[in-house]
Design an enzyme around this catalytic site. Structure first.
Site, PDB file in Angstrom:
ATOM      1  N   GLU A 277     -54.128 -54.713 -42.974  1.00  0.00           N
ATOM      2  CA  GLU A 277     -55.032 -55.845 -42.776  1.00  0.00           C
ATOM      3  C   GLU A 277     -54.382 -57.149 -43.243  1.00  0.00           C
ATOM      4  O   GLU A 277     -54.587 -58.202 -42.635  1.00  0.00           O
ATOM      5  CB  GLU A 277     -56.352 -55.587 -43.501  1.00  0.00           C
ATOM      6  CG  GLU A 277     -57.131 -54.443 -42.891  1.00  0.00           C
ATOM      7  CD  GLU A 277     -58.547 -54.315 -43.409  1.00  0.00           C
ATOM      8  OE1 GLU A 277     -58.990 -55.205 -44.175  1.00  0.00           O
ATOM      9  OE2 GLU A 277     -59.223 -53.329 -43.050  1.00  0.00           O
ATOM     10  N   GLU A 278     -53.601 -57.077 -44.320  1.00  0.00           N
ATOM     11  CA  GLU A 278     -52.916 -58.279 -44.801  1.00  0.00           C
ATOM     12  C   GLU A 278     -51.975 -58.828 -43.742  1.00  0.00           C
ATOM     13  O   GLU A 278     -51.931 -60.051 -43.508  1.00  0.00           O
ATOM     14  CB  GLU A 278     -52.133 -57.958 -46.073  1.00  0.00           C
ATOM     15  CG  GLU A 278     -51.324 -59.133 -46.592  1.00  0.00           C
ATOM     16  CD  GLU A 278     -50.607 -58.838 -47.900  1.00  0.00           C
ATOM     17  OE1 GLU A 278     -49.688 -59.604 -48.250  1.00  0.00           O
ATOM     18  OE2 GLU A 278     -50.964 -57.848 -48.566  1.00  0.00           O
ATOM     19  N   ARG A 279     -51.232 -57.955 -43.082  1.00  0.00           N
ATOM     20  CA  ARG A 279     -50.251 -58.424 -42.104  1.00  0.00           C
ATOM     21  C   ARG A 279     -50.914 -58.917 -40.833  1.00  0.00           C
ATOM     22  O   ARG A 279     -50.439 -59.888 -40.215  1.00  0.00           O
ATOM     23  CB  ARG A 279     -49.235 -57.301 -41.836  1.00  0.00           C
ATOM     24  CG  ARG A 279     -48.306 -57.123 -43.027  1.00  0.00           C
ATOM     25  CD  ARG A 279     -47.576 -55.804 -43.073  1.00  0.00           C
ATOM     26  NE  ARG A 279     -46.834 -55.715 -44.334  1.00  0.00           N
ATOM     27  CZ  ARG A 279     -46.300 -54.606 -44.829  1.00  0.00           C
ATOM     28  NH1 ARG A 279     -46.421 -53.462 -44.169  1.00  0.00           N
ATOM     29  NH2 ARG A 279     -45.649 -54.624 -45.980  1.00  0.00           N
ATOM     30  N   ALA A 282     -52.143 -62.325 -41.834  1.00  0.00           N
ATOM     31  CA  ALA A 282     -51.048 -63.299 -41.898  1.00  0.00           C
ATOM     32  C   ALA A 282     -50.674 -63.801 -40.509  1.00  0.00           C
ATOM     33  O   ALA A 282     -50.414 -64.996 -40.308  1.00  0.00           O
ATOM     34  CB  ALA A 282     -49.835 -62.671 -42.582  1.00  0.00           C
TER      35      ALA A 282
END
Length: 420
Positions: A277-279, A282
């Protein structure tokens, strides 16, 4: 039926910041790959854009100059409107929607005219809290997740260390059982901690036992006001000035063992899940700024003249901008495909890694190429392209460097050499 209800809520959303009205939507609501964003997504994005225009963008220049922004104040505004818990459970204040709505919000955060504040918000909504929301106990969710969704708390992530950035398995911070009582004693330190200077709690990754580095770690909720937690230094960065980034020292920090998120020893696996989810977040954050810079540069070069004609009239310029627009559309399509598969429950680790790799490289190419067409003005702090040139460089480093993304992709292709 869902759709008539959604249409009713959509009309309400146009007149208010508060998107909680659509929190009653089924969390299993699905979209096709061909229609990632519906009218309901667009209504949410318009509401967020209005909030940004009134409460964030007018102050960005001042916050950049001060190298800090009032995180609690900004997050409270976002939390009250529902933007910090879009895909989080409703019982803890979230909207309970699928990740496509979180992705729509993350993309709209790119409407903010700097990289620092969207990154800080992304840490709160999509980096520090996914594992807690998915695996945490009811007690921990009520203590840390709920106030993070409401904006009462600011969260940070404690993964990277001085000797372990992208190589997460090699972190040295330990959390061992106390000699007496049912507590953990944490020792070590964390580096590159976004929001750390203002955070109320940290989602900390630490070694809770010896053995296999992929099975000896746990994610732990650590209140930042706990004795032994200190801010070693504020880090002066190339870009993202308004976002505080700090080094955190942890010396004999005592927290209850119940602060472990999920199962003890599964922290590495949980963190890898959070990275998906972070990527995606981003990648989403950088799409809108790239589009905006392209449009700004077209306008500027159309009006700026050299040697008797507009800069834009030179084929080398308008062809290059066309190439950059084409590359951006290719990235957008990859990103949307990744989201579409993710909300269907697919493992998108390779695709998310490809999208982040492409985003980090493309934004460097876009900002560098476009800055050139602004000439001397592009080298000043008066235009957004120079700010994004500084801010966006971190995308190829943070959340897994380009080289780590390539390793993940190679692993999925079974072309990564086996370790002896």
């Amino acid at each position: 039926m869902v759709w008539p209800v959604l249409r009713t809520f959509t009309s309400c959303l146009r007149a208010t910041f508060n998107v909680r009205a659509i929190g009653s939507l089924s969390a299993s609501f699905q979209l096709t790959d061909e229609a990632i964003f519906s009218d309901e997504h667009e209504s949410m994005r318009r509401s967020l854009r209005k909030l940004i225009d009134q409460h964030i963008n007018p102050y960005v220049d001042d916050w950049e100059e001060a190298k800090s922004f009032p995180a609690h104040q900004v997050f409270k505004k976002l939390g009250e409107a529902g933007f910090l818990g879009v895909s989080k459970p409703t019982e803890y204040g979230g909207l309970g929607l699928d990740f496509s709505f979180s992705a729509a919000v993350a993309e709209e955060l790119g409407h903010i005219t700097c990289g620092a504040i969207p990154m800080a918000i992304g840490v709160q909504a999509d980096m520090a809290t996914p594992a807690l929301a998915r695996f945490g106990s009811d007690e921990m969710k009520r203590k840390f997740l709920a106030p993070s969704i409401s904006g009462e708390y600011v969260a940070c992530v404690g993964v990277s260390e001085a000797g372990a950035g992208s190589d997460v398995a090699s972190i040295k911070t330990t959390a061992r059982p106390a000699a007496t009582g049912d507590d953990l004693i944490i020792n070590g330190g964390k580096l590159w901690t976004t929001n750390g200077g203002q955070a109320d709690w940290m989602c900390l990754l630490a070694n809770t036992r010896a053995g296999d580095p992929h099975r000896n770690k746990s994610l732990i909720c650590v209140p930042m006001n706990t004795k032994g937690v200190t801010i070693s230094r504020n880090i002066d960065k190339l870009g993202n000035w308004a976002s505080d980034t700090v080094e955190v020292a942890l010396e004999d920090v005592r927290v209850p063992k119940s602060h472990i998120i999920g199962e003890e020893g599964k922290g590495f696996q949980y963190q890898m899940m959070q990275f998906q989810e972070e990527r995606m977040c981003a990648t989403a954050l950088i799409v809108k700024p790239m589009q905006r810079l392209i449009e700004q540069t077209v306008d500027y070069t159309r009006n700026r003249k050299a040697f008797g004609r507009a800069i834009l009239d030179n084929q080398v310029v308008h062809f290059r901008i066309a190439e950059l627009q084409s590359e951006l559309e290719a990235l957008r399509s990859l990103h949307y495909r990744c989201i579409g598969l993710y909300i269907k429950g697919r493992d998108v680790t390779p695709l998310a890694s490809m999208a982040k790799l492409k985003a980090g490289r493309l934004v460097r190419e876009v900002t560098d190429s476009l800055l050139q067409y602004w000439g001397g003005m592009g080298y000043t702090s008066e235009v957004e392209v120079s700010r994004q040139y500084r801010d966006a460089r971190v995308l190829s480093i943070a959340g897994g460097a380009d080289e780590v993304m390539l390793s993940i992709i190679c692993k999925s292709m079974r072309t990564l050499p086996q370790r002896s």
